[in-house]
Write a protein that holds these residues in place. Sequence first.
Motif, short mmCIF file in Angstrom:
data_model
loop_
_atom_site.label_atom_id
_atom_site.label_comp_id
_atom_site.label_asym_id
_atom_site.label_seq_id
_atom_site.Cartn_x
_atom_site.Cartn_y
_atom_site.Cartn_z
N THR A 77 -18.50 -25.58 100.35
CA THR A 77 -17.87 -26.41 99.32
C THR A 77 -18.90 -27.26 98.57
O THR A 77 -18.61 -27.75 97.49
N TYR A 80 -19.47 -26.64 95.05
CA TYR A 80 -18.48 -27.07 94.05
C TYR A 80 -18.52 -28.56 93.79
O TYR A 80 -17.59 -29.14 93.25
N VAL A 83 -17.68 -29.82 90.37
CA VAL A 83 -16.23 -29.86 90.11
C VAL A 83 -15.63 -31.11 90.72
O VAL A 83 -14.81 -31.80 90.11
N MET A 251 -12.56 -27.00 84.91
CA MET A 251 -11.90 -26.83 86.19
C MET A 251 -11.95 -28.11 87.01
O MET A 251 -12.96 -28.79 87.05
N LEU A 256 -9.45 -25.39 91.81
CA LEU A 256 -10.27 -24.67 92.77
C LEU A 256 -9.45 -24.33 94.02
O LEU A 256 -9.51 -23.22 94.54
N LEU A 259 -6.93 -21.68 93.18
CA LEU A 259 -7.61 -20.38 93.08
C LEU A 259 -7.78 -19.73 94.45
O LEU A 259 -7.73 -18.51 94.58
N GLN A 260 -7.97 -20.55 95.49
CA GLN A 260 -8.20 -20.00 96.83
C GLN A 260 -6.90 -19.59 97.52
O GLN A 260 -6.91 -18.80 98.44
N PHE A 261 -5.78 -20.17 97.08
CA PHE A 261 -4.51 -19.86 97.75
C PHE A 261 -3.65 -18.91 96.95
O PHE A 261 -3.28 -17.84 97.42
N GLY A 263 -4.37 -18.06 93.58
CA GLY A 263 -5.07 -17.44 92.47
C GLY A 263 -5.76 -16.17 92.89
O GLY A 263 -5.33 -15.48 93.79
N ALA A 265 -9.07 -15.64 93.96
CA ALA A 265 -9.97 -15.59 95.09
C ALA A 265 -9.20 -16.01 96.33
O ALA A 265 -9.11 -17.18 96.64
#
Lengths: 303, 413
Positions: A77, A80, A83, A251, A256, A259-261, A263, A265
């Motif tokens: 992480t 990121y 972000v 973003m 983010l 996106l991991q859940f 989205g 990725a």
Amino acid sequence: MTRKSRFLAAPYLVWLAIFTIIPLALIVVFAFTTTVTVDETGRIITAEELLSAEADGVVLGELTEKTVFTLDNITATSAYMPVMVRSIWLALIATVLCLVIGYPTAYLISRLTFSRQKMMLMLVMLPMWMNFLLRTYAWMTLLERNGWINKLLGLIGLGPFEMINTQGAVVLGMVYNYLPFMILPLYSIMTKIDNSVLEAAGDLGCNPIKTFSRVVWPLSLPGVATGITMVFVPAISTFIISRMLGGGTNMLIGDLIDLQFLGNAYNPNLGAAISLVLMAVILLCMSITNALDNEDMEGGALL
Amino acid sequence: MKATRIFSAFFTVIMLLTLLTAAPPVFALESGWEIDYSDYDWTRLAGDNVTLNVYNWGEYMSLDGGDGEFDVNGEFEKLTGIKVNYTNFASNEELYAKLHSGGSTYDILIPSDYMIGRLIDEGLLEKLDFDNIPNFGNVFDIYKSPEYDPANEYSVPYLSGIIGIVYNTTLVDKDDDVETWDILWDEKYANNILMFSNSRDAFMISCFRLGYSPNTTDENELRAAAEELKKQKLLVQAYVMDEIYDKMGGGEAALAPYYNGDAAAMIADNPDLAFAIPREGTNHFVDAFCIPKGSKNKEAAEIYINFLCETLVALKNSQFVGYMTPVKTAYEALTPEQQANTMVYPSDEILKNTVTYTTLSPAAKNLIDSLWTEILSEVGASPWMTPVVLIAAVGISLWINIRRYVKKKTATN
């Protein structure tokens, strides 16, 4: 606390355990584990090995998946951080703007007659009667290049301005959506400041500025603390505002995680790790704001 | 109470009797369409009170929105006595996340090619009983035994389409070449370009532009494609999916890659728009019916699939959503003008220059996922940043709270 009142808290404790503590524990577990591919001997096969084996057409034998402890998600992480910093920064600006707009508003409302107060409060709440998504969507059509604001400005020969898909638009969306959460706690604490207190300050020789800095401001601090928390926390974790008004190029941490859940990725482990970091930041923010009104916050504060 | 119960029982019996005895060989649909249903036993589950959970893309089936369109689910319910519970998803990945997390039970899924392959690999799909789906015989041979389902055991194609570039003729220079992906990297259109917000399609474009296969799993090629996407980000106005309707319709952007059927709908709304298919090649996608593991109504689901492969139903769906139907008899039933509409039915020459997505290995997929996250969010900082920040944040909070607690204690004492 008597035995009886403890018994009355049982429903909430059950609720707390099922819907707060267990999910929190799950997030921690997800954040510190990962799924790896292992062969028959238990050796971990890295992604690079898998890719090169696939390219060369090599079969690696019986492969199975296993969940193991790791710190990789947490260190991953770090990438990121920009972000994260941007989210904190934008949420901070939005919170300050909400405070600057909300504080005088709340003060003015609290000094009105009771019936007028009710009316003004309803006006503050009015935008919230409409769905959150619709409100944000409406800002999209207002701010667009061919949107209403640019059309109006075009009539007097100005513009067109680039407003949508900027960080400014994201902050605007946050302020617009979360302003009532700042005004309401401030108002509820300010109505408790009696006019006679202000008169007494004046009688004892305070000018209006001093009355504010030595009487109104200290008395309203619990409301300020609550308001800041109630704006900052949803603002830092929002994702729909930045997607609709920021165009996906600005973003935020919420995007983010999304996106991991849900989205593209799909990586719940990384998503959980980012959520954990976000929670730590929120914890810090709440501790600081709580410290703000630490001296004598008996009663008043909503949180 | 008792009276109503008797009445409802009586009512059910009457319903059953009418269904069983009155099912005519030719079933006249309410909207005036006629289909010969005599060669298939549609009503065999009519009395079982079955509800079928169908999970499909949004705006991807002919349904009656009050404008008298052919209502696929309504007609199916009338014909078979099977109830349909219809819900939508927005992306293959959303469907995957839903299915993977469990808890929801669907009987029919309509994912795209590469996702079907992945679901098969992970054992999440049920094998179909093709005896219940005789209409599979109507499907074009080229759609049978596709790469994602080589033995054709798990899927029946529903609709298919290709990706091209939607552009606004008033904003794009007439002399500019739109039939190439390069135009999406043209600095002249900085801040006027919309881009897919899903990784697979975005990487497809970047790969074709660099001359790679969109199904590449080569790490260097994928990284090169990601580099190009990072360069493009400086020119991109927004990353979108469905928002594209609004933005292209309102003239907000000049160029955007999208699916041909949706492009046709956009052009119908805004005549300034046009559609181009890049000559480097593009993706030809197929969305197909599947039945997930654990479906309790498998036979009903197969009846549903068979119904959607009926010539007339497939024809109506294709006309409504503007995508190619893989059902041969439905294609033949189109008017010559509809068949000649190259937006919906691209020429064989163009189709030859397309590639269908294959299922990527988990390793390659993970690489794309992390590259995509990297593209969307600028990346930097050392790996120790987060642990340090995390510990600092928790530490400071603890310190503040303990100090408060101590202060309070001393104050009360």
